[in-house]
Structure formats: C-alpha cells, structure tokens
Design a protein around this motif. Structure first.
Motif, PDB file in Angstrom:
ATOM      1  N   VAL A 441       0.838  -1.195   0.000  1.00  0.00           N
ATOM      2  CA  VAL A 441       0.000   0.000   0.000  1.00  0.00           C
ATOM      3  C   VAL A 441       0.880   1.255   0.000  1.00  0.00           C
ATOM      4  O   VAL A 441       0.735   2.132  -0.855  1.00  0.00           O
ATOM      5  N   THR A 442       1.817   1.324   0.949  1.00  0.00           N
ATOM      6  CA  THR A 442       2.608   2.550   1.105  1.00  0.00           C
ATOM      7  C   THR A 442       3.653   2.700   0.004  1.00  0.00           C
ATOM      8  O   THR A 442       3.783   3.770  -0.594  1.00  0.00           O
ATOM      9  N   TRP A 443       4.411   1.648  -0.263  1.00  0.00           N
ATOM     10  CA  TRP A 443       5.463   1.757  -1.272  1.00  0.00           C
ATOM     11  C   TRP A 443       4.883   1.985  -2.663  1.00  0.00           C
ATOM     12  O   TRP A 443       5.400   2.802  -3.434  1.00  0.00           O
ATOM     13  N   ALA A 444       3.831   1.250  -2.998  1.00  0.00           N
ATOM     14  CA  ALA A 444       3.223   1.438  -4.315  1.00  0.00           C
ATOM     15  C   ALA A 444       2.591   2.821  -4.401  1.00  0.00           C
ATOM     16  O   ALA A 444       2.629   3.471  -5.458  1.00  0.00           O
ATOM     17  N   GLY A 445       2.019   3.290  -3.287  1.00  0.00           N
ATOM     18  CA  GLY A 445       1.491   4.643  -3.278  1.00  0.00           C
ATOM     19  C   GLY A 445       2.577   5.671  -3.531  1.00  0.00           C
ATOM     20  O   GLY A 445       2.406   6.615  -4.305  1.00  0.00           O
ATOM     21  N   LEU A 446       3.729   5.493  -2.875  1.00  0.00           N
ATOM     22  CA  LEU A 446       4.858   6.403  -3.084  1.00  0.00           C
ATOM     23  C   LEU A 446       5.337   6.396  -4.535  1.00  0.00           C
ATOM     24  O   LEU A 446       5.773   7.420  -5.059  1.00  0.00           O
ATOM     25  N   SER A 447       5.255   5.235  -5.176  1.00  0.00           N
ATOM     26  CA  SER A 447       5.779   5.087  -6.535  1.00  0.00           C
ATOM     27  C   SER A 447       4.858   5.680  -7.581  1.00  0.00           C
ATOM     28  O   SER A 447       5.268   5.851  -8.732  1.00  0.00           O
ATOM     29  N   THR A 448       3.624   5.988  -7.210  1.00  0.00           N
ATOM     30  CA  THR A 448       2.652   6.444  -8.203  1.00  0.00           C
ATOM     31  C   THR A 448       2.055   7.807  -7.884  1.00  0.00           C
ATOM     32  O   THR A 448       1.228   8.314  -8.636  1.00  0.00           O
ATOM     33  N   LEU A 449       2.480   8.429  -6.792  1.00  0.00           N
ATOM     34  CA  LEU A 449       1.900   9.708  -6.387  1.00  0.00           C
ATOM     35  C   LEU A 449       2.094  10.809  -7.416  1.00  0.00           C
ATOM     36  O   LEU A 449       1.297  11.748  -7.476  1.00  0.00           O
ATOM     37  N   THR A 450       3.143  10.726  -8.225  1.00  0.00           N
ATOM     38  CA  THR A 450       3.398  11.786  -9.195  1.00  0.00           C
ATOM     39  C   THR A 450       2.399  11.777 -10.338  1.00  0.00           C
ATOM     40  O   THR A 450       2.331  12.728 -11.106  1.00  0.00           O
ATOM     41  N   PRO A 511       0.604 -11.086  13.248  1.00  0.00           N
ATOM     42  CA  PRO A 511       0.887 -10.436  14.533  1.00  0.00           C
ATOM     43  C   PRO A 511       0.513  -8.963  14.536  1.00  0.00           C
ATOM     44  O   PRO A 511       0.763  -8.232  13.581  1.00  0.00           O
ATOM     45  N   SER A 512      -0.064  -8.520  15.641  1.00  0.00           N
ATOM     46  CA  SER A 512      -0.436  -7.120  15.811  1.00  0.00           C
ATOM     47  C   SER A 512       0.695  -6.420  16.564  1.00  0.00           C
ATOM     48  O   SER A 512       0.630  -6.183  17.766  1.00  0.00           O
ATOM     49  N   ILE A 513       1.758  -6.105  15.834  1.00  0.00           N
ATOM     50  CA  ILE A 513       2.964  -5.503  16.393  1.00  0.00           C
ATOM     51  C   ILE A 513       3.271  -4.208  15.650  1.00  0.00           C
ATOM     52  O   ILE A 513       2.805  -3.992  14.527  1.00  0.00           O
ATOM     53  N   VAL A 514       4.047  -3.351  16.283  1.00  0.00           N
ATOM     54  CA  VAL A 514       4.552  -2.171  15.576  1.00  0.00           C
ATOM     55  C   VAL A 514       5.787  -2.585  14.798  1.00  0.00           C
ATOM     56  O   VAL A 514       6.786  -3.024  15.376  1.00  0.00           O
ATOM     57  N   TRP A 515       5.700  -2.471  13.482  1.00  0.00           N
ATOM     58  CA  TRP A 515       6.798  -2.817  12.566  1.00  0.00           C
ATOM     59  C   TRP A 515       7.443  -1.507  12.147  1.00  0.00           C
ATOM     60  O   TRP A 515       6.833  -0.697  11.446  1.00  0.00           O
ATOM     61  N   SER A 516       8.666  -1.300  12.579  1.00  0.00           N
ATOM     62  CA  SER A 516       9.285   0.019  12.399  1.00  0.00           C
ATOM     63  C   SER A 516       9.523   0.358  10.927  1.00  0.00           C
ATOM     64  O   SER A 516       9.281   1.492  10.496  1.00  0.00           O
ATOM     65  N   GLU A 517       9.992  -0.583  10.144  1.00  0.00           N
ATOM     66  CA  GLU A 517      10.250  -0.312   8.722  1.00  0.00           C
ATOM     67  C   GLU A 517       8.965   0.113   8.015  1.00  0.00           C
ATOM     68  O   GLU A 517       8.934   1.089   7.261  1.00  0.00           O
ATOM     69  N   GLY A 518       7.877  -0.629   8.255  1.00  0.00           N
ATOM     70  CA  GLY A 518       6.601  -0.296   7.631  1.00  0.00           C
ATOM     71  C   GLY A 518       6.049   1.023   8.119  1.00  0.00           C
ATOM     72  O   GLY A 518       5.435   1.783   7.352  1.00  0.00           O
ATOM     73  N   THR A 519       6.245   1.322   9.396  1.00  0.00           N
ATOM     74  CA  THR A 519       5.769   2.597   9.947  1.00  0.00           C
ATOM     75  C   THR A 519       6.492   3.762   9.285  1.00  0.00           C
ATOM     76  O   THR A 519       5.882   4.796   8.977  1.00  0.00           O
ATOM     77  N   LEU A 520       7.777   3.619   9.046  1.00  0.00           N
ATOM     78  CA  LEU A 520       8.541   4.685   8.387  1.00  0.00           C
ATOM     79  C   LEU A 520       8.117   4.849   6.930  1.00  0.00           C
ATOM     80  O   LEU A 520       8.140   5.956   6.386  1.00  0.00           O
ATOM     81  N   GLY A 521       7.735   3.743   6.278  1.00  0.00           N
ATOM     82  CA  GLY A 521       7.203   3.854   4.921  1.00  0.00           C
ATOM     83  C   GLY A 521       5.933   4.672   4.892  1.00  0.00           C
ATOM     84  O   GLY A 521       5.706   5.484   3.978  1.00  0.00           O
ATOM     85  N   PHE A 522       5.074   4.485   5.911  1.00  0.00           N
ATOM     86  CA  PHE A 522       3.862   5.296   6.004  1.00  0.00           C
ATOM     87  C   PHE A 522       4.216   6.757   6.250  1.00  0.00           C
ATOM     88  O   PHE A 522       3.595   7.667   5.667  1.00  0.00           O
ATOM     89  N   ALA A 523       5.184   7.029   7.114  1.00  0.00           N
ATOM     90  CA  ALA A 523       5.598   8.409   7.377  1.00  0.00           C
ATOM     91  C   ALA A 523       6.063   9.095   6.102  1.00  0.00           C
ATOM     92  O   ALA A 523       5.743  10.268   5.850  1.00  0.00           O
ATOM     93  N   LEU A 524       6.802   8.360   5.274  1.00  0.00           N
ATOM     94  CA  LEU A 524       7.267   8.944   4.010  1.00  0.00           C
ATOM     95  C   LEU A 524       6.093   9.240   3.080  1.00  0.00           C
ATOM     96  O   LEU A 524       6.075  10.270   2.391  1.00  0.00           O
TER      97      LEU A 524
END
Length: 801
Positions: A441-450, A511-524
C-alpha cells in the motif's frame, strides 16, 4: 558528533569481530572435491607456543608456483642411512616426486628440480612400513594452540578435516588438506583455551572458500543479543539452514539501503568496499542472491528475489550518479540486463510489462525448491522501479525508461484496487493476489503519487492504511523461544503500523505488532502528500523506539518477536529500519524518488480489463466464440465482444450497482412461469448471484426465450457492461450465451415432467441455463456442473411439492 544511527550502521560492518582472517589460495566452489584446498591465516601470534621440528628444516618456503631444487638441513639423527626426506606433490593424493639422502655435512637436497604444485616435505624412517609408522615430522613449526577445520556446508555443516597450521617463516601461516567434499567450503580457526579446568576451543576465524570478508565487508542486517536462541556467531549452534550464522547475514535489500545512507553521509570509502564485495558476489546471469554471510559469502541454494536486486542496483546507481565513480558500471549494467530479462513480454498475458519474482523457494518445512517465481509481486515492481529509473539516468538507455513506464502503467491498471484504495499484493497468470500487505500500500502509493490521476486517491490510501494497519503496542519481553526478548524493554506505549491485515483471509492470525520499517514507509507517504503533522507523529514514535533501554543506536525491527514462519519478526536492532530513519531525517528524496511518467487514466477501463474484473478466470479472449458445456442434453455456447447488438425481440433489463431492476425482471419471469412466484424467486436469485452481475456497476441484461420443436428450448442471454467497479469502459463489453436444452436427456427429466404440469418450460430453461453458466464460470468441472443441475431441479421440485 556523528549521528547515532550512522554510528550503528558503521558498526554493523563487523559484528562478529573474528580475530583472525582466513585467506584461501583459490576459489573452491561447491562442486570442487577430492583435491587440495590450501590457504593462509593472517596475523596469528608468532610467539605463541609451537611444536618445533627436531630433525629437519628447509632453507625457505617453497611455494606451489616455484620450480627449483629443494634443500634444507638435518640434525640430531644417528644412522642417517635409515632416514630420507621425501617430497610429495599433493592433489587428490600424495604423489612422491623425490627421495633425498641425508648428507654427512648436515644438509639434504632434492635430486632434481621440483616442478609446480603444492609441495609437502616429510622426514621418514625407511626401516618402518606403512605411512603412519614411517612418518617422523614436517620441516615447519606448527602451532600448539591453533588449528584449522574445513567444513562442507550443505543442509548443515559437515566436518571434512582438521589439520595443523604451519609457520613457514616470514609471518606466513598456512594450512592444507585434500579432503574436499561437495558443498560450500567453510574454514574455521580454532584456539585452544584453558577454561574451567579444561581445554576448550573457541572459533576465532571463519571464512568461505569462494567469497569472504577479504573481498570487502558487508553490513550485517541484525544485531542479535548473544543470549538470543537465534544467535549463532560461528555456525556451531545454528537452528537449521535458516538460522546459520544469522547474526552476520547481510540481506541485499539492506545493502542497497546502506549504500544510499553512506552515499548521503559522504562515506564513499565504505561504499566502495561494499561494492567491491558485491562485484565478487554477482551471479553469472547478473543477479544477486537474496542474502550473503559477511564472512562466508553465498549460503546454501540459489535464492534470488527481483525486488531485493532492485534495491541493491538503485543503491549502487545512486552512488555512481552522485560521485561520478564509474568503477562499478559494468556490475550495475549486468544487473540491469537481468532485471529487464524478468519483464513479461507476452502481450496476451495479464502480467504483461511486470517483472516476475526471481528464482528458488522454500516450502513449509524450509526445504528448497529450485523453481522460477512466476508471481509478480507489487513490492518487487516498486522496488525495481527505482533501479530502472536510476539506470536510465545513469546510462541514457531508453529501454530502462520504457520498462519503468510500463511497470508504472501496470501498477495502476492491474494492481490498484480502486474499491479498497490499496494495491493488491501481486498477481499470477490466474489473477490478482488479494492479501493485504502494508508495504504494497505505502510503497506502491509512493511510486505512483506523481501521476495526477492517481494523486487524488492519496488521502484515501492514508485513511485505509490507518484503519487496516494502525496499532499500539508495548515491547514484549519473553524467554519463550519464538517470542524471545530479554534484552530490550520499555514502559512506554508505541504507535505505528503492523505488517499485514487479516482482511480477506490473506494473512489470517498475523501479529499485531509495531513494525518500524513499515511505519517509516507510512511516514514517508505522508511527507510526500504534504501531511507533515502526521508524518512527524510517527517519526517521533520511531525515535522513541530507537531510544529504549539497552539499544546501541540502532532502531528495533519490531515491538515483539514472532520468530516462526511465515512471520519472522524479532526485537533486534536492524540495518533496515535504522537506514530508513536516517534517510527520512537526512535525504528522504532518495527513497522512491519522484519520476515523471505518462499519465494513466485509471478511471477508464478497457473491455479486456473489464472482462478480467467480472470473469477473473476467463480463458477466452475478446471477439471469441466458445462452448462451455455440451452434455446431459444441455448445450451452451458463448461469445465475448465489444460490438454486441440486441435483436428487436429481446427483453432488456438494467443492472445498477451489481443488481437487476428487480420489478421489471420478475415481471418478465412471471410471464414465463404462469405467475408461479416461488419458482420465479428461485430463478431470480440464481440470476442475481451469477458471476457477472455483482461486479457490474452499470449495464444491461437481455434475454430471449424460444420454444422450439422436439422439446428443445432456446435461451439467449447477454450481459452488456458499461461500467465496472474499476471504472467506466472505453467501449462496451458483452458476454452472451445461447442455451439449448433437450429434456429427454436431462438428468431428472421425470421430475421435470411433473413440474411442467405446474409451470411452463421457459422458466425452467432460464434457470437451468443460468445455473450451468454460473457453475461453468466458477469451476468448469463437469461433476460440479452436473451436481448443480440436479440441485436446482430438486430445489424447484421441493418448492412445488
């Protein structure tokens, strides 16, 4: 003061910190066996205890490359005629090439020049028989407290030989053996230590025989606490293949990230060292393995993933563009050609323009399967997009830009789920993978936002991400193996995002955990959508996670351990998330760099695309005619076209939002069934649940019933589509069917004869055709279709009973 994130990443370049380095004389590959393996140990303590030869010495060390007379001295022997110095060339076995007399003046010399080859010199007693009894000593000192072991690594480590380490002078310490076996060759230096009232052996050096740390260091992806069950410094405590030396393993996605970090920080010497090593590791076809051991190189079988190669290529390309250093251009271009080779070029394939996944897989028992990965992962597409665009900027080769444009187009047209405002996980030949993964969701969104036509959905994507993946969690401590974490703790609560959603059963029980790499992708993603407040919220959460008790500057990968397959999440400091946080702080533009693409009108759908939406497993192409069923007295043929025209006597009904105009269609069906409302309800229900109907946002349904001679009913049905849930069609699409039924051959004909007394044949025929179409579209299995027919007849019979 240097950034603590950067300091941690640099420290990961040498996590195991082995004291001594092993240099093999050659690259001995996995197929090499029954021949000599030799090498050198660097920097052993010269003053350590040694076994010194008592009787013979050599004048110098005679290298394998030399061709010359070999000579030396002897002492402390009586009856010298009983002794000889024998010279061997060692290959698959010891080949005797000369036997030298001991001279009265205390010297000895070969009778001829000894040619090239690995030379082994022995003092032997000629009065004895048998190699072991004849052997007295070698002319070199050997270490008492150090020795060398050779292992063959296949499904696990197998010890193939243990040999002395010889001091051959001038600070050169060598080993050799001819007990080579198939498999990855791993050498280890063992140091004998007196500890707890006994001698014990510590492994103080380790290396692979193909590539190793001598070719350059790589960043180890995780800093694993030494008390963790997964900690395996030297391979002696590995939990199967997956866990082998996990603490010195480098995943190439992480290597690509570190190259972006070190290029940003100006640490170009570290970049060059990493790329020197990567150049050695590159496979002949241009790809790279999914991971490497920092000290041993490639491990086990060939496991290659396209997305990881994309990240590594982008890291190397960014360094090259930034510095102008073209030393690694050939390595980069070769990898670029491999990426292009993974693109599907068959235009009839729904995956056309996308990249396949790579090579090799592991089953549920972690058994390797040597298969091509035909699945096209969304994550692989967006990871490779970075590489393709970077390669175009670096080389000017338009093939890369064309490939990037095509991937971008297919991302939006085939992999974007407009109904749910997210991207599918990927697709196969049989359709899309509906599982919900955060990075898709996040990475593909970043790749197509332009893309301006897509950008308007960015806020929806952010909302969906928050609702589907957002979690709050604390750091879980546990001494249970698959939940192990006794090192890191905090009393605070952390907000972030979990890696998967259970929605649509794609990742049930995730698992319902905080995944730091994925969270940073959302921040970007928030940064790129100009939502700095939301981005800063999660950046603050990740900085808080970086500073929990006992961390050394790196960012923890997750808030809880789920070590088992398929999750594999750990509470470890990691290169991945640490690199992401550093880059978001210092150079976020390098992650999913903005690129210009041709605008994609994702609100318009071609007939071909609509066909896949409403009939996902359709095996027929546009403008084709086919037979879907011809048995049991029922024949149904079909046609798919974008130019269908209704005949004047067809009855036409509107479809909106996946539903028929109920009143009008029921009125028509009542006319076929002499106002038998119960049977009409059954047939209407079958029509409403037909595979096509529910996916049509706006369209028409036409029907014509003809009663023919010889008990044959002819039914014509057509679904015409103007809009699906994916958008408005560029041209209409029609899927039409014609059904002919000969009742004497139909299963349950006797039951039908009874039913005929109550209703007209037309209604039965409509119902039969619909259930056959639905069953054929859903499964195409004859037994299933036959069972569906019988169930329909029985259902009507029960209603009329």
């Amino acid at each position: 003061m240097e950034d603590t994130l950067l300091t941690f990443l640099k420290s990961q370049m040498d996590t195991a910190k082995f004291e001594y380095q092993i240099n093999f004389d050659n690259q001995y590959d996995s197929n090499y066996e029954s021949q000599i393996i030799s090498g050198e140990i660097k920097d052993l303590p010269d003053n350590d205890e040694k076994i010194v030869p008592k009787y013979i010495n050599v004048n110098k060390y005679y290298t394998p490359e030399s061709t010359e007379y070999i000579s030396g001295t002897w002492s402390n022997l009586n009856n010298i005629n009983n002794y000889r110095v024998e010279i061997y060339i060692l290959t698959d076995k010891y080949y005797l090439v000369d036997s030298c007399e001991l001279k009265p003046d205390g010297s000895w010399i070969s009778t001829k020049e000894i040619k090239e080859g690995f030379k082994v010199i022995k003092l032997v007693d000629n009065t004895q028989t048998g190699d072991d009894n004849r052997f007295i000593e070698y002319p070199y000192s050997q270490f008492s407290n150090f020795k060398f072991r050779l292992y063959s690594l296949t499904d696990t480590e197998y010890l193939t030989d243990e040999v002395p380490i010889f001091d051959v002078g001038n600070g050169k310490y060598i080993f050799y053996t001819n007990k080579a076996r198939q498999g990855l060759k791993v050498g280890k230096v063992l140091n004998r230590i007196w500890r707890a009232n006994a001698y014990q052996y510590d492994i103080v050096g380790i290396s692979g025989a193909v590539t190793n740390i001598g070719n350059g260091r790589l960043p180890s992806s995780y800093l694993i606490p030494t008390n963790d069950p997964s900690y395996d410094k030297d391979g002696s405590s590995a939990k199967g293949k997956y866990g082998y030396m996990l603490n010195s393993r480098s995943w190439i996605y992480d290597v690509g990230l570190v190259l972006l970090v070190f290029t940003t920080s100006g640490d170009y010497d570290l970049c060059k060292e990493i790329m020197d090593r990567i150049k050695y590791e590159q496979n002949p076809n241009g790809s790279f393995n999914f991971s490497y051991d920092n000290y041993i190189g490639p491990l086990f079988e060939g496991y290659v993933r396209t997305g990881s190669v994309g990240w590594l290529v982008w890291g190397m390309t960014y360094y090259t563009i930034t510095t102008g250093d073209k030393a690694y251009l050939r390595t980069i271009k070769t990898a670029g050609e491999w990426l292009l080779s993974k693109i599907i070029t068959d235009e009839s394939d729904d995956r056309y323009g996308l990249l396949t996944g790579g090579y090799g897989s592991y089953d549920d028992n972690y058994e390797y399967q040597p298969t091509e990965i035909e699945w096209c992962s969304t994550e692989h597409q967006v990871s490779s997009l970075q590489a393709l665009n970077g390669l175009f900027k670096l080389t000017g080769d338009v093939r890369y830009k064309n490939a990037a444009n095509n991937v971008h187009y297919r991302l939006l047209k085939r992999l974007y789920d407009k109904k749910s405002y997210r991207f599918y996980q990927g697709m196969t030949k049989n359709g899309v993978d509906n599982a919900w993964a955060l990075d898709c969701v996040t990475w593909a969104g970043l790749s197509t936002l332009t893309d301006s036509n897509f950008n308007k959905f960015a806020r929806n994507i952010i909302n969906v991400t928050q609702s589907e993946y957002g979690v709050n969690d604390t750091i879980l401590t546990s001494d249970v193996e698959n939940r192990f974490n006794t090192t890191y703790s905090s009393d605070e609560n952390f907000s972030g995002f979990k890696p998967y959603s259970d929605r649509d059963n794609g990742y049930s029980g995730s698992p319902s955990i905080v995944w730091s790499e994925g969270t940073l992708g959302f921040a970007l993603l928030c940064i790129r959508n100009n939502e700095s407040g939301l981005a800063n919220k999660y950046l603050s959460e990740m900085k808080k996670l970086q500073n929990v008790a006992n961390t050394s500057g790196g960012l923890l990968y997750s808030t809880a351990t789920y070590a088992e397959l398929p999750w594999e999440f750990h509470v470890w400091e990691c290169v991945t998330s640490t690199s992401w946080l550093y880059l978001l702080n210092n150079n976020h533009d390098v992650l999913f760099t903005k690129n210009d693409y041709p605008t994609v009108d994702i609100d318009k759908v071609t007939p071909e695309e609509a066909l896949k939406d409403i009939w996902p497993n359709c095996q027929y192409e546009l403008e084709s005619e086919f037979t879907i069923f011809d048995n049991l007295g029922i024949e149904i043929t079909g046609k798919i076209t974008d130019s269908y025209k209704n005949s004047d006597d067809n009855s036409i009904f509107t479809i909106k939002n996946g539903k028929f105009d109920e009143a009008s269609l029921k009125e028509y069906l009542n006319g076929l069934g002499l106002d038998n409302s119960s049977v009409v309800d059954i047939v209407f229900d079958k029509l409403g649940k037909a595979e096509f109907t529910s996916e049509i946002e706006y369209g028409q349904f036409s029907i014509k019933v003809t009663i023919g001679a010889d008990s044959i009913e002819a039914i014509e049905m057509a679904w015409t589509v103007f809009e699906t849930k994916s958008g408005i069609l560029t041209e209409s699409l029609t899927i039409s069917f014609e059904g002919k039924i000969n009742f004497p051959d139909v299963p349950g004909a006797a039951e039908i004869e009874k039913i005929v007394e109550d209703i007209r044949l037309g209604l039965i025929c409509v119902g039969l055709v619909v259930v056959v179409i639905s069953a054929a579209v859903a499964s195409g299995v004859f037994d299933a279709i036959a069972a569906t027919i019988m169930a329909f007849i029985a259902e009507i019979g029960m209603v009329l009973a």
